[in-house]
Scaffold this active site. Structure first.
Site, PDB file in Angstrom:
ATOM      1  N   LYS A 222      53.034  64.628  53.761  1.00 23.60           N
ATOM      2  CA  LYS A 222      54.111  64.991  53.138  1.00 23.60           C
ATOM      3  C   LYS A 222      54.790  63.268  52.952  1.00 23.60           C
ATOM      4  O   LYS A 222      54.961  62.966  51.792  1.00 23.60           O
ATOM      5  CB  LYS A 222      55.044  64.954  54.149  1.00 23.60           C
ATOM      6  CG  LYS A 222      55.251  66.347  55.362  1.00 23.60           C
ATOM      7  CD  LYS A 222      55.863  67.002  55.850  1.00 23.60           C
ATOM      8  CE  LYS A 222      55.852  68.270  56.290  1.00 23.60           C
ATOM      9  NZ  LYS A 222      56.751  68.222  57.699  1.00 23.60           N
TER      10      LYS A 222
ATOM     11  N   GLN B 137      60.074  65.924  62.889  1.00 21.16           N
ATOM     12  CA  GLN B 137      58.554  66.906  62.750  1.00 21.16           C
ATOM     13  C   GLN B 137      58.295  68.137  64.330  1.00 21.16           C
ATOM     14  O   GLN B 137      57.952  67.326  65.628  1.00 21.16           O
ATOM     15  CB  GLN B 137      57.408  65.877  63.368  1.00 21.16           C
ATOM     16  CG  GLN B 137      56.096  66.294  62.892  1.00 21.16           C
ATOM     17  CD  GLN B 137      55.759  67.174  61.635  1.00 21.16           C
ATOM     18  OE1 GLN B 137      56.248  66.713  60.290  1.00 21.16           O
ATOM     19  NE2 GLN B 137      55.450  68.907  61.934  1.00 21.16           N
TER      20      GLN B 137
ATOM     21  N   ASP C 197      65.792  69.633  55.949  1.00 16.26           N
ATOM     22  CA  ASP C 197      64.777  70.882  56.605  1.00 16.26           C
ATOM     23  C   ASP C 197      64.864  72.711  56.337  1.00 16.26           C
ATOM     24  O   ASP C 197      64.559  73.470  56.873  1.00 16.26           O
ATOM     25  CB  ASP C 197      63.070  70.416  57.923  1.00 16.26           C
ATOM     26  CG  ASP C 197      62.085  70.522  58.028  1.00 16.26           C
ATOM     27  OD1 ASP C 197      61.234  70.925  56.874  1.00 16.26           O
ATOM     28  OD2 ASP C 197      61.525  70.014  59.355  1.00 16.26           O
TER      29      ASP C 197
END
Length: 893
Positions: free
Chosen positions: A14, A58, A83
């Protein structure tokens, strides 16, 4: 959180993708010992940071501590949840609000892959295998709102092969290696495989290979389009994360104008006649103070809440904003007032309400914190008045966040240290003192940091306590304070007339070492002036250490650093140094910080509050601060002391004038608090008014002497006639004011000060030629004479013997280059409160001079100064009470 290899791999992918397309990306890595509270604190900081447009947590969280993943996911602000995993975004997606939410990146990527085939989704049969919150459930919603007929299957579906065989579009996210067989797939179907599984493979160096949830080798023979694993959905998921971040930035820029606050203002409901101040204050619905902080651009970790209505702001905000250009700097002052006051605080609040709520400018008010003494004694509050107040005014006027209590504790610690040191030096030998000051701990003696500084001051360059000679030990341990030179007094924040003069040390344990002392009011403590002039923790600590409390018998200054209390003072003041955030009636932000006296100190709120506010408002915004007393005192000290130390340069002076005060200066009878005004003030009298404008003219000249444009605010009272108000406006302009404006803000709030705000805006655009009145390197007497002649109108000064001795002493001690802080009556330009108007030709008597070395000024005592009054026969607190049911304060002001 933690250090999982797979998480690090995904994050690096990312970061790399972000770098390729110009997104600034950062990896915040918490240790695996991080607690849930640690993670939530980090998330709160990112939520509030306007420089961050999106962030992800994460998963999984690799922590030794128990962490509720759902709680963490839902802590992410929905507008930054790129997200798309928070419950709010999931809820919006489930009900079809696709344009007002973030879609989880994997489903979003799947939809993009389907679109790339060119096949229309609408009307197709879609099957989703898997029901996870991350892929399966949102994938169902996306396909449904794109008009597909959707079936969701999972590992427990009995007819799974049959259902898969019906799919025109098949999305598999079950997490089981090659669970979906190729022969199940409908010929020509689109197959999206979201699975990532590891299966044994002896041909690979690692002994395993990655496969999807679909048997790719056979499925590709039947599907028209199929995603490989790896290399299919994964890269698209990363791409969608980047796209969502860009969308978030675009939404941010559409919603927030650069440099403009997104602030909610309160609409006033005006009543006639105007109710009492506390009725108005308690009728207003306040914004939560954390909302105010967010509106002005403060981050959550920069704000320390004290309940719902006030907060402290950490100095880290100033460091974060150091490269932000400052806004316009406005100081509100006044003509020489009557004992009733002419409304500087009210005008300050009215002006910021007008600039903010009515002209939609970024604007901060910065005002002093009132003392409990006048609040309970003779004056009432200092929060403004009418429809121009800082609220809640009872909290503003009472304890606030405890800054004044901290100053009381710190001041009295110094007082105790002085007398204790004198006592011990009188009763102990050099060696006994040394053994106690530098004790042996486990056989080792060691100087503290503050003791090293004292040794260096004495010219003793030694760090080993055993190396000092007897003479050096004696120099080190004996401050040798001359009790007759002690200038440091004890303080409390109450007008207690019976503590003006006291005798201390009468207990038998003090062995007869008594002396005469006194209590002052807390806000007169030098520590208050230090707080107001400090520009950070380090500067405050240095100033606290420099405070001179007495002289030794050798005539040398004795400081708090010599007493060894500097560190303790800094600790007591560590919270007080943070400005206090509140709001006005109309919802504009206010900093309340420090409240030094305007006679023996400089009478202005803190440098730190001004500096932080100037950064927060931005280049086009305004910071309005107030200078105590009339322009000859508060404004002069604001310029020559506060601006000198802060480095800030003012753009406009707002000079408050009233018809009432100007009539007094024209020869009207005395005005006394609590007594009805004489008829001269109730009826039109243009002749008396015109004569009194001599004071207004002089104060305009005083401001212009510093090179700053002046806007006169004529604070209108209901007894003023239109002709009187028009005359003041006319004469002010003729005297050199940039503009003069009639104001009705007390009765109308910000609406009544709009014309004043517009005049201030125009004046702030004119060139600034700010200059100080004097160079600090001039001799002390010359600096005093310049102020007396140029600002007050005196022909000369007269130094009485005690003052002359102090000039000699302070010059010898190295304090002659400090600015001057004149302590004189605020009721006249001269030293005589009975001399009104603009007297000239008088001799200004200087009876004494004292030093506030830590704060950084000398203060001459001019004429006869009145002491802080005691409680009157009927103090303000007679009317104050507490409702035992609601907890509301009643009868205050």
């Amino acid at each position: 959180v933690g250090n999982r290899d797979d998480s690090n791999l995904y994050i690096n992918m990312k970061l790399k993708a972000a770098a390729e397309i110009g997104i600034s990306a950062n990896h915040i890595k918490l240790p695996n010992t991080a607690t849930e509270a640690d993670v939530l604190k980090c998330i709160a900081s990112l939520n509030g940071d306007p420089a961050v447009h999106g962030f992800i947590v994460q998963l999984p969280l690799d922590s030794d501590k128990p962490i509720n993943t759902e709680k963490i996911t839902n802590a992410v602000a929905p507008e930054k949840d790129v997200d798309g995993l928070s419950s709010i975004n999931a809820g919006k997606l489930s009900r079809g609000d696709l344009g007002d939410c973030f879609i989880p990146c994997t489903p979003k990527g799947c939809m993009e892959l389907i679109r790339q085939t060119g096949i229309q989704v609408a009307g197709k049969r879609a099957v989703v295998v898997g029901r996870s919150k991350i892929v399966g459930a949102p994938m169902h919603d996306l396909l449904l709102w794109n008009h597909a007929t959707v079936t969701v299957c999972h590992s427990k579906t009995l007819t799974l092969a049959e259902e898969v065989g019906k799919a025109d579009i098949l999305v598999v996210a079950a997490g089981k290696a090659e669970m979906v067989k190729g022969e199940w797939i409908k010929p020509g179907a689109i197959v999206i495989d979201c699975g990532i599984n590891h299966v044994p493979d002896s041909t690979k160096a690692s002994g395993k290979r990655v496969v999807g949830d679909v048997a790719y080798s056979t499925a590709k023979e039947r599907a028209s389009y199929i995603t490989p694993v790896p290399g299919g959905v994964g890269p698209m998921t990363v791409a969608m994360l980047m796209q969502s971040t860009v969308e978030s930035a675009q939404r941010f820029l559409e919603k927030f104008q650069p440099g403009k606050w997104n602030i909610q203002y309160n609409q006033l409901i005006l009543k006639t006649p105007v109710p009492s101040d506390i009725e108005i204050s308690q009728s207003c619905i306040l914004k939560p103070i954390d909302q105010v902080a967010k509106e002005v651009g403060l981050l959550p970790d920069e704000v320390e809440l004290y309940g719902q209505t006030k907060a402290k702001v950490h100095l880290s905000a100033l460091k974060r904003l150091k490269n932000q250009p400052d806004g316009k700097y406005i100081v509100v002052t006044g003509i020489t007032p009557t004992p009733l006051g002419e409304g500087k605080s009210t005008t300050t609040v009215g002006l910021v309400q007008a600039l903010g709520a009515h002209l939609h400018q970024n604007v901060f008010a910065c005002v002093r914190q009132p003392s409990q003494g006048p609040t309970f004694g003779i004056k009432g509050g200092a929060a403004g008045g009418g429809y121009c107040q800082v609220i809640p005014m009872e909290e503003f006027n009472l304890h606030l966040t405890g800054d004044i209590h901290a100053i009381t504790a710190a001041n009295n610690l110094v007082a105790a240290a002085i007398d204790t040191r004198i006592f011990h030096e009188l009763t102990q030998t050099d060696q006994a003192l040394y053994d106690r000051l530098v004790p042996s701990v486990n056989g080792v003696r060691k100087f503290s940091g503050i003791q090293i500084r004292r040794l260096q001051k004495l010219g003793i360059n030694k760090t080993d306590p055993m190396a000092l000679t007897k003479e050096e030990v004696s120099l080190f341990v004996r401050l040798d304070i001359d009790p007759g030179t002690i200038t440091w007094q004890r303080v409390l924040d109450t007008n207690d007339r019976f503590l003006r003069k006291i005798t201390i040390g009468q207990s038998p344990t003090e062995k007869g070492f008594s002396r005469t002392a006194q209590f002052d009011i807390t806000v007169s403590s030098e520590i208050m002036a230090v707080l107001a002039l400090s520009d950070g923790l380090d500067d405050m600590k240095k100033r606290l250490g420099r405070m001179v409390v007495a002289s030794s018998k050798r005539g040398e200054p004795v400081t708090t650093d010599d007493l060894g209390v500097t560190g303790a003072l800094a600790v007591l003041m560590k919270d007080a140094v943070k400005p206090n955030l509140m709001q006005t009636l109309e919802g504009t932000p206010v900093f309340i910080h420090a409240g030094p006296f305007a006679n023996i100190a400089h009478g202005n709120s803190s440098v730190l509050a001004d500096k932080i506010a100037l950064k927060l408002v931005g280049e086009e915004g305004f910071v309005v601060t107030e200078a105590g007393f009339g322009a000859d005192i508060g404004m002069e000290k604001f310029f020559n002391i506060k601006c000198r130390y802060s480095g800030l340069r003012p753009h406009v002076v707002v000079l408050v004038a009233t018809v009432r005060a100007l009539k007094m200066h024209g020869g009207g009878p005395a005005v006394t608090a609590g007594v009805p005004l004489p008829k001269e003030y109730m009826e039109e009298n243009l002749q008396l008014l015109a004569k009194g404008c001599s004071n207004l003219n002089k104060q305009i000249q005083n401001a212009r002497m510093f090179g700053v444009p002046v806007v006169v605010a004529v604070n209108a009272f209901k007894t003023d006639t239109k002709a009187e108000l028009a005359l003041v406006v006319q004469l002010a302009k003729e005297a050199g004011a940039f503009d003069a404006v009639e104001c009705t803000h007390w009765a109308e709030g910000g609406k009544g000060a709009v014309a004043l705000a517009q005049a201030v805006q125009r004046a702030s655009q004119t060139p600034s030629n700010f200059t100080f009145l004097y160079n600090v390197e001039l001799p002390v007497i010359d600096k005093i004479r310049l102020i007396a002649q140029q600002i007050y109108g005196a022909s000369d000064i007269e130094l009485l013997p005690e003052a002359q001795e102090k000039v000699t002493l302070y010059t010898k001690q190295g304090f002659g280059n400090l600015p001057i802080c004149m302590a004189k009556t605020h009721l006249s330009l001269s030293h005589d409160p009975e001399k009104k108007g603009a007297p000239t030709g008088f001799i200004l008597p200087i009876r004494d001079i004292r030093a506030s070395v830590g704060a950084g000024f000398l203060y001459p005592l001019v004429g006869t100064m009145t002491t802080m009054p005691g409680l009157p026969t009927r103090p303000c607190f007679y009317d104050i009470d507490l409702d035992p049911v609601s907890g509301e304060v009643n009868g205050l002001f």
